[in-house]
Design a protein around this motif. Structure first.
Motif, PDB file in Angstrom:
ATOM      1  N   TYR A   1       0.840  -1.197   0.000  1.00  0.00           N
ATOM      2  CA  TYR A   1       0.000   0.000   0.000  1.00  0.00           C
ATOM      3  C   TYR A   1       0.870   1.241   0.000  1.00  0.00           C
ATOM      4  CZ  TYR A   1      -3.309   3.542   1.463  1.00  0.00           C
ATOM      5  OH  TYR A   1      -4.066   4.681   1.516  1.00  0.00           O
ATOM      6  N   ASP A   2       1.877   1.223   0.858  1.00  0.00           N
ATOM      7  CA  ASP A   2       2.762   2.385   0.962  1.00  0.00           C
ATOM      8  C   ASP A   2       3.423   2.688  -0.376  1.00  0.00           C
ATOM      9  OD1 ASP A   2       4.387   4.384   2.243  1.00  0.00           O
ATOM     10  OD2 ASP A   2       6.036   2.969   2.072  1.00  0.00           O
ATOM     11  N   LEU A   3       3.916   1.623  -1.047  1.00  0.00           N
ATOM     12  CA  LEU A   3       4.628   1.818  -2.307  1.00  0.00           C
ATOM     13  C   LEU A   3       3.690   2.336  -3.398  1.00  0.00           C
ATOM     14  CD1 LEU A   3       6.904  -1.349  -2.347  1.00  0.00           C
ATOM     15  CD2 LEU A   3       7.488   0.970  -1.670  1.00  0.00           C
ATOM     16  N   ILE A   4       2.490   1.735  -3.478  1.00  0.00           N
ATOM     17  CA  ILE A   4       1.558   2.174  -4.520  1.00  0.00           C
ATOM     18  C   ILE A   4       1.123   3.612  -4.269  1.00  0.00           C
ATOM     19  CG2 ILE A   4      -0.666   1.731  -5.616  1.00  0.00           C
ATOM     20  CD1 ILE A   4      -0.370  -1.158  -4.976  1.00  0.00           C
ATOM     21  N   SER A   5       0.866   3.942  -2.992  1.00  0.00           N
ATOM     22  CA  SER A   5       0.398   5.306  -2.736  1.00  0.00           C
ATOM     23  C   SER A   5       1.502   6.315  -3.028  1.00  0.00           C
ATOM     24  CB  SER A   5      -0.120   5.453  -1.312  1.00  0.00           C
ATOM     25  OG  SER A   5       0.941   5.375  -0.407  1.00  0.00           O
ATOM     26  N   ARG A   6       2.753   5.928  -2.780  1.00  0.00           N
ATOM     27  CA  ARG A   6       3.862   6.810  -3.164  1.00  0.00           C
ATOM     28  C   ARG A   6       3.824   7.085  -4.659  1.00  0.00           C
ATOM     29  NH1 ARG A   6       8.905   6.914   0.053  1.00  0.00           N
ATOM     30  NH2 ARG A   6       8.406   5.975   2.036  1.00  0.00           N
ATOM     31  N   TYR A   7       3.618   6.014  -5.435  1.00  0.00           N
ATOM     32  CA  TYR A   7       3.655   6.160  -6.885  1.00  0.00           C
ATOM     33  C   TYR A   7       2.449   6.952  -7.383  1.00  0.00           C
ATOM     34  CZ  TYR A   7       4.544   4.998 -11.714  1.00  0.00           C
ATOM     35  OH  TYR A   7       4.816   5.093 -13.043  1.00  0.00           O
ATOM     36  N   LEU A   8       1.280   6.687  -6.807  1.00  0.00           N
ATOM     37  CA  LEU A   8       0.062   7.360  -7.277  1.00  0.00           C
ATOM     38  C   LEU A   8       0.026   8.823  -6.859  1.00  0.00           C
ATOM     39  CD1 LEU A   8      -2.725   4.689  -6.842  1.00  0.00           C
ATOM     40  CD2 LEU A   8      -1.469   5.329  -8.885  1.00  0.00           C
ATOM     41  N   ARG A   9       0.971   9.223  -6.009  1.00  0.00           N
ATOM     42  CA  ARG A   9       1.026  10.631  -5.638  1.00  0.00           C
ATOM     43  C   ARG A   9       1.286  11.495  -6.867  1.00  0.00           C
ATOM     44  NH1 ARG A   9       4.621  10.789  -0.696  1.00  0.00           N
ATOM     45  NH2 ARG A   9       2.973   9.799   0.508  1.00  0.00           N
ATOM     46  N   LYS A  10       1.678  10.876  -7.973  1.00  0.00           N
ATOM     47  CA  LYS A  10       1.888  11.696  -9.162  1.00  0.00           C
ATOM     48  C   LYS A  10       0.581  12.312  -9.632  1.00  0.00           C
ATOM     49  CE  LYS A  10       2.147   8.206 -12.800  1.00  0.00           C
ATOM     50  NZ  LYS A  10       3.098   7.662 -13.758  1.00  0.00           N
ATOM     51  N   PHE A  11      -0.546  11.705  -9.244  1.00  0.00           N
ATOM     52  CA  PHE A  11      -1.826  12.322  -9.590  1.00  0.00           C
ATOM     53  C   PHE A  11      -2.135  13.486  -8.663  1.00  0.00           C
ATOM     54  CE2 PHE A  11      -2.092   8.106 -11.388  1.00  0.00           C
ATOM     55  CZ  PHE A  11      -2.370   8.451 -12.692  1.00  0.00           C
ATOM     56  N   ASP A  12      -1.604  13.450  -7.434  1.00  0.00           N
ATOM     57  CA  ASP A  12      -1.706  14.626  -6.577  1.00  0.00           C
ATOM     58  C   ASP A  12      -0.947  15.776  -7.217  1.00  0.00           C
ATOM     59  OD1 ASP A  12      -3.210  13.406  -4.660  1.00  0.00           O
ATOM     60  OD2 ASP A  12      -1.507  12.778  -3.445  1.00  0.00           O
ATOM     61  N   ALA A  13       0.261  15.444  -7.707  1.00  0.00           N
ATOM     62  CA  ALA A  13       1.067  16.467  -8.376  1.00  0.00           C
ATOM     63  C   ALA A  13       0.284  17.022  -9.571  1.00  0.00           C
ATOM     64  CB  ALA A  13       2.399  15.884  -8.835  1.00  0.00           C
ATOM     65  N   TRP A  14      -0.331  16.117 -10.327  1.00  0.00           N
ATOM     66  CA  TRP A  14      -1.135  16.522 -11.484  1.00  0.00           C
ATOM     67  C   TRP A  14      -2.275  17.445 -11.038  1.00  0.00           C
ATOM     68  CZ3 TRP A  14      -2.067  16.393 -16.681  1.00  0.00           C
ATOM     69  CH2 TRP A  14      -3.379  16.532 -17.098  1.00  0.00           C
ATOM     70  N   ASN A  15      -2.964  17.080  -9.949  1.00  0.00           N
ATOM     71  CA  ASN A  15      -4.098  17.865  -9.483  1.00  0.00           C
ATOM     72  C   ASN A  15      -3.667  19.249  -9.003  1.00  0.00           C
ATOM     73  OD1 ASN A  15      -5.871  15.839 -10.069  1.00  0.00           O
ATOM     74  ND2 ASN A  15      -5.943  15.011  -7.996  1.00  0.00           N
ATOM     75  N   VAL A  16      -2.520  19.294  -8.311  1.00  0.00           N
ATOM     76  CA  VAL A  16      -2.020  20.597  -7.870  1.00  0.00           C
ATOM     77  C   VAL A  16      -1.740  21.474  -9.077  1.00  0.00           C
ATOM     78  CG1 VAL A  16      -0.112  21.788  -6.745  1.00  0.00           C
ATOM     79  CG2 VAL A  16      -1.030  19.725  -5.729  1.00  0.00           C
ATOM     80  N   LYS A  17      -1.093  20.857 -10.101  1.00  0.00           N
ATOM     81  CA  LYS A  17      -0.775  21.643 -11.294  1.00  0.00           C
ATOM     82  C   LYS A  17      -2.053  22.099 -11.999  1.00  0.00           C
ATOM     83  CE  LYS A  17       3.090  18.995 -12.570  1.00  0.00           C
ATOM     84  NZ  LYS A  17       3.824  18.403 -13.689  1.00  0.00           N
ATOM     85  N   THR A  18      -3.046  21.193 -12.055  1.00  0.00           N
ATOM     86  CA  THR A  18      -4.313  21.556 -12.690  1.00  0.00           C
ATOM     87  C   THR A  18      -4.947  22.750 -11.973  1.00  0.00           C
ATOM     88  OG1 THR A  18      -4.641  19.245 -13.200  1.00  0.00           O
ATOM     89  CG2 THR A  18      -6.540  20.662 -13.435  1.00  0.00           C
TER      90      THR A  18
END
Lengths: 91, 352
Positions: B92-109
Motif C-alpha cells: 500500500y505504501d509503495l503504490i500510494s507513493r507512486y500514485l502521488r503523481k496524480f496529486d502532483a497533477w491535481n495541484v498543477k491543474t
C-alpha cells in the motif's frame, strides 16, 4: 516465520540426538517421527495454500469464472499432505 | 521472491486482480476499430466496454470528445483507487507513493486553472481522483481564487513547504514554471524518501522500477535538449535517482548526440530501446522517437513484472499501461474530431 520453523526443527533434532546418546534402544519412537512428518507437511501445504488462495480469491473477485480453476489450484498443495500420510502406514 | 510476506503485504491477491484487469486493456485490433469511428461512435463503443459505468454516468452532461475525455479520467481514477483499496502493508505504501503523481497533477491543474481564470467546474472535471488528496481538499483547491490561496490550502501536504518557497519567485516573474517545478521535484524526492532498498524485500523491486522510469525521463530530456540545441544547462532538467547517467555526464552527452545513441545501445535497456533508436536514425523525428521511447518503457516494465512476479512491479506496470491506454483513446478521439486519417492517428499510438 522461516527462522522460527528452522529453529524448531533444529531443536527436535537435538532432542533426538540426546535421547540416542542416553543409550535406549529406540531413540525416537517411529510413530512420533511419522506424526511429525505429517504435521510439517501439512504446515508446508498451508503456507503454500495461503498465497495461492489469496491470488485465487483475487481472480474470482474480478471474474467468477475462475472459481473452479481457483479452487483446484488452491487445494493442489494438499497432495503433499496425502503423500505424507502414506508414511503413517509404512512405519 | 516473497513467498510469505514478512509484513502484511498481499502481493498475490493484488497481482491476481491486476493481471485480470490487465487482460481487459484494449489490444491492437480494438484500437484499429476505434480509429475508424467518429467521436460519438467511440463514446458508444466505449460504453459497451469496461468504460461503461463512466460513460453512462457522464452521458447526460457531456457528449462527443468531451464525454470520452471525462470518462477516461474518471475510469483511470476508479481503477487506481481500487489498487489502493486492495493493497495492504508495504505494498500500500509503495503504490500510494507512486500514485502521488496524480496529486502532483491535481495541484498543477488547480494552479493552471487559477492562472488562466478557468471555471471551477472545468477544473473539477480535470482532476484525476487517484492520489492521496481527499474530496474535501480537492473542493477547497477548485474554489481557491488565487495562487496564494492554493499554496495556503496545501500547507499541510508534502507540497506545502516547497510551494511556499517557490511562491516568491512566482510573484516576481509571474510565470507558473517555478511552482510547477517545485511540485515535480517534491514528487520525485518524496518517492524514494525513507526507503531502504538493500534490506527490505519489496522495496528493492520498487526502486528498480523507478530507476528505469527516471532513466527514461532523462533519456527523453537529453534528446529534447540535444535537438533544441539551446544553451540550457542540462543539469537543470536532470532528475536524480536513475542508474544510466550522472548529471555531469548528461551535459557532455547532450552536446554529442552520436555518443548519446552509442551509450544507449550499450545500456541495460538496449533490447527495449533498439527499435526506438532505429526509428530515430531512419526518420529523425523526435515525436516518433518519444513514442518509441514510451513503448520501450512499457516493454521494460513488462519485463520487470515478469522477472519479479510477486512484487509491486506488475502493479506499477499496469498503472503505466493503463495510462498509455487512456492517452491512446484520447489521441484517437481528438484525432478523429479534427479529421486525421487512420494512419496518422496510428502513429500517435503507444502500444506494445
Amino acid at each position: 516465520m522461516y527462522e522460527t520453523l528452522v529453529a524448531a526443527i533444529n531443536m527436535l533434532g537435538l532432542i533426538a540426538q540426546q535421547s540416542a546418546e542416553a543409550g535406549s534402544t529406540v531413540a525416537f519412537p517411529p510413530a512420533a517421527g511419522a506424526a511429525l512428518g505429517v504435521g510439517i507437511a501439512a504446515l508446508g501445504a498451508g503456507i503454500a495454500e495461503g498465497g495461492i488462495g489469496a491470488a485465487a480469491v483475487g481472480a474470482i473477485a474480478e471474474d467468477s469464472d475462475f472459481f473452479g480453476i481457483g479452487l483446484l489450484f488452491t487445494v493442489l498443495p494438499e497432495t503433499l499432505v496425502i503423500l505424507a500420510i502414506v508414511v503413517i502406514f509404512i512405519v | 521472491m516473497n513467498v510469505i510476506s514478512r509484513d502484511a503485504s498481499n502481493y498475490s491477491y493484488v497481482n491476481a486482480r491486476v493481471r485480470s484487469r490487465w487482460a481487459l486493456l484494449l489490444d491492437a485490433d480494438e484500437y484499429d476499430t476505434l480509429t475508424r469511428m467518429g467521436p460519438s461512435e467511440i463514446a458508444r463503443s466505449l460504453g459497451e466496454s469496461e468504460y461503461g459505468p463512466e460513460i453512462d454516468a457522464l452521458g447526460s452532461r457531456h457528449s462527443g470528445v468531451d464525454l470520452v475525455e471525462h470518462a477516461l479520467n474518471r475510469n483511470l481514477a476508479r481503477h487506481f483507487d481500487d489498487l489502493l483499496e486492495w493493497s495492504q502493508g508495504t505494498l500500500y505504501d509503495l503504490i500510494s507513493r507512486y500514485l502521488r503523481k496524480f496529486d502532483a497533477w491535481n495541484v498543477k491543474t488547480a494552479l493552471r486553472g487559477v492562472y488562466s481564470e478557468t471555471d471551477s467546474g472545468v477544473v473539477d472535471d480535470d482532476f484525476i481522483r487517484a492520489g492521496e488528496f481527499d474530496e474535501a481538499l480537492l473542493t477547497t483547491l477548485e474554489e481557491c481564487g488565487s495562487v496564494q490561496a492554493i499554496v495556503d490550502a496545501l500547507a499541510e501536504t508534502v507540497f506545502g513547504d516547497p510551494l511556499a518557497d517557490a511562491l516568491a519567485e512566482y510573484e516576481e516573474t509571474g510565470a507558473l514554471v517555478p511552482l510547477e517545478n517545485a511540485v515535480d521535484r517534491t514528487f520525485y524526492s518524496t518517492l524514494l524518501r525513507g526507503l531502504n532498498a538493500t534490506t527490505e524485500s519489496g522495496t528493492r523491486e520498487f526502486v528498480k522500477f523507478l530507476q528505469a522510469e527516471v532513466d527514461f525521463r532523462n533519456i527523453r530530456n537529453a534528446f529534447r535538449l540535444a535537438r533544441s540545441g539551446a544553451s540550457i544547462d542540462p543539469s537543470e532538467y536532470y532528475i536524480a535517482g536513475g542508474r544510466l547517467f550522472e548529471a555531469t555526464e548528461l551535459a557532455s552527452l547532450v552536446e554529442n548526440r552520436d555518443e548519446l545513441v552509442a551509450r544507449l545501445r550499450e545500456s541495460r535497456y538496449s533490447e527495449q530501446l533498439g527499435p526506438a533508436l532505429e526509428r530515430l536514425e531512419s526518420a529523425d523525428t523526435l515525436i516518433g522517437f518519444e513514442h518509441a521511447l514510451d513503448t520501450a518503457l512499457l516493454g521494460y516494465a513488462d519485463h520487470l513484472s515478469h522477472v519479479f512476479p510477486l512484487s509491486v512491479c506488475p502493479v506499477l506496470a499496469y498503472v503505466l499501461a493503463k495510462e498509455r491506454e487512456v492517452d491512446n483513446i484520447r489521441a484517437i478521439a481528438r484525432g478523429r474530431e479534427v479529421g486525421l486519417s487512420g494512419e496518422e492517428i496510428e502513429q500517435e499510438l503507444v502500444m506494445l
